[in-house]
Design an enzyme around this catalytic site. Structure first.
Site, mmCIF file in Angstrom:
data_model
loop_
_atom_site.group_PDB
_atom_site.id
_atom_site.type_symbol
_atom_site.label_atom_id
_atom_site.label_comp_id
_atom_site.label_asym_id
_atom_site.label_seq_id
_atom_site.Cartn_x
_atom_site.Cartn_y
_atom_site.Cartn_z
ATOM 1 N N HIS A 62 0.827 -1.202 0.000
ATOM 2 C CA HIS A 62 0.000 0.000 0.000
ATOM 3 C C HIS A 62 0.867 1.260 0.000
ATOM 4 O O HIS A 62 2.027 1.257 0.421
ATOM 5 C CB HIS A 62 -0.916 0.015 1.230
ATOM 6 C CG HIS A 62 -0.160 0.032 2.522
ATOM 7 N ND1 HIS A 62 0.411 1.173 3.048
ATOM 8 C CD2 HIS A 62 0.135 -0.960 3.400
ATOM 9 C CE1 HIS A 62 1.019 0.894 4.180
ATOM 10 N NE2 HIS A 62 0.878 -0.399 4.426
ATOM 11 N N GLU B 285 -2.257 -7.283 7.082
ATOM 12 C CA GLU B 285 -0.955 -7.088 7.719
ATOM 13 C C GLU B 285 -0.801 -8.002 8.928
ATOM 14 O O GLU B 285 -1.781 -8.507 9.484
ATOM 15 C CB GLU B 285 -0.810 -5.624 8.150
ATOM 16 C CG GLU B 285 0.508 -5.270 8.830
ATOM 17 C CD GLU B 285 1.741 -5.539 7.981
ATOM 18 O OE1 GLU B 285 1.991 -6.728 7.654
ATOM 19 O OE2 GLU B 285 2.461 -4.574 7.675
#
Length: 364
Positions: free
Chosen positions: A104, A209
């Site tokens: 990201h 994550e």
């Protein structure tokens, strides 16, 4: 059932699935600069070197009836033919896929960590929802993060136009806001080649994550994700609320790798899987690091917004050994209750505020 109990139960299920997995993964090297020890991740710019694809000949080149035709193909077209040949020549228990692993763009949590410093961030600030100027619970992209995703968008469009690159057959994205936004800015609105798969990603829980006590790892609800991108697919059995984050325990590297094995097992050997040999995964630095460990790739830390393609071989194991019954443990993280006293590399809580292992509660 308490949240922490539910989290442990879910992760026990993930670890159990990992334990019974029958797929072995390996990186097929020699195709990308990122595979090579001489390539420095800290200075590598994927947009300057064709995603890192090495200019070389392939065995598939010789299969062309007209050698002149091979010379007119771009490097990415020839690489696509090579991946197709690898799958065509392999037996049913072997698959090859190119994983485009994209990190990201910069999130507000990244900016906050840079501002406070990593030691203070890890042991105090990251456990808060934010401060008076920014929120970083399930952090959104900063303006710089948006720009980084648009760099990826423009680079994909350039390779579509100039290299006729084979765009992803499948798209997956972590459920955290910064990855959802990054995937959208990267792929939405591309002028895709005729006949290619449209950008309708699958939101996949297990590609999130590494789960720590940081609030930036606490995802929002399924309803929020659906309202943000109503045309996207959310995988089956995706819980309405985050059942893995609890603000007390953190995933170890081994536990995260077990989760990554499970995620990859749901990508490989699916229906028409060999025909879907190019796959995009928009995720996070820690999760991409875990995937690279699982597939046997050398460590390659990505800057925010960067992408690494990896050619992966997946092979079903021939043996049928019984699955282990053990699971991978998590760890409890102590943290400060007030801003810490820090040095360059460690975090020290003030003597009046001993470390605790319970979630911090704020009014933000």
């Amino acid at each position: 059932m308490k949240v922490i109990d539910l989290s442990l139960a879910l992760l026990a299920a993930v670890c159990s699935a990992q334990a019974s997995a029958t797929i072995e993964y390996s990186t097929v090297t020699g195709y990308f600069l990122q595979d090579e020890a001489a390539t420095d991740p800290s200075t590598f710019d994927y947009t300057a070197v064709n995603f890192g694809l090495i200019d070389r000949a392939y065995p598939a080149d010789s299969e062309k009836k007209n050698h002149c035709e091979t010379k007119t193909l771009t490097q990415w077209e020839r690489f696509y033919n090579q991946v197709e040949k690898l799958n065509r020549d392999s037996d049913e228990d072997v698959e090859y896929k190119v994983l485009f692993l994209g990190r990201h763009g910069e999130g507000f949590h990244n900016a906050a960590e840079s501002y406070f410093g990593t030691p203070a961030w890890n042991c105090y600030w990251a456990e808060l929802d934010g401060n008076s100027t920014a929120s970083w619970r399930d952090a959104a992209l900063t303006p710089n993060g948006v720009d980084q995703a648009l760099v990826a968008h423009n680079f994909w469009q350039k390779l579509i136009q100039e290299q006729n690159i084979h765009t992803p057959d499948d798209y997956y994205v972590s459920p955290l806001t910064r990855t959802l936004q990054t995937a959208n800015y990267t792929f939405e609105g591309l002028n895709l080649p005729h006949g290619s798969a449209q950008f309708k990603p699958v939101v996949k829980e297990l590609f999130r994550e590494g789960i720590s006590i940081h609030t930036c790892d606490h995802r929002r609800s399924k309803s929020y994700i659906h309202n943000l991108f109503p045309k996207w697919h959310i995988e089956k059995h995706f819980a309405e609320d985050d059942e893995l984050w609890n603000g007390v325990t953190s995933e170890t590297s081994d536990a995260q790798d077990a989760r990554s094995v499970q995620a990859l097992g749901e990508v490989f050997f699916s229906s028409s899987s060999k025909k879907h040999s190019f796959v995009s995964v928009t995720s996070h630095s820690g999760e991409i690091g875990s995937i690279l460990r699982v597939v046997g790739h050398r460590p390659f830390r990505l800057n925010t917004g960067a992408v690494i393609p990896v050619l992966v071989k997946a092979e079903k194991r021939k043996d049928h050994a019984p699955a282990p019954t053990t699971t991978v443990a998590w760890t409890t993280e102590p943290h400060c209750t007030v801003p810490p006293v820090t040095s360059g590399s460690v975090c020290v809580c003030p003597s009046s505020a001993a470390p605790v292992t319970t979630p911090l509660v704020t009014d933000l």
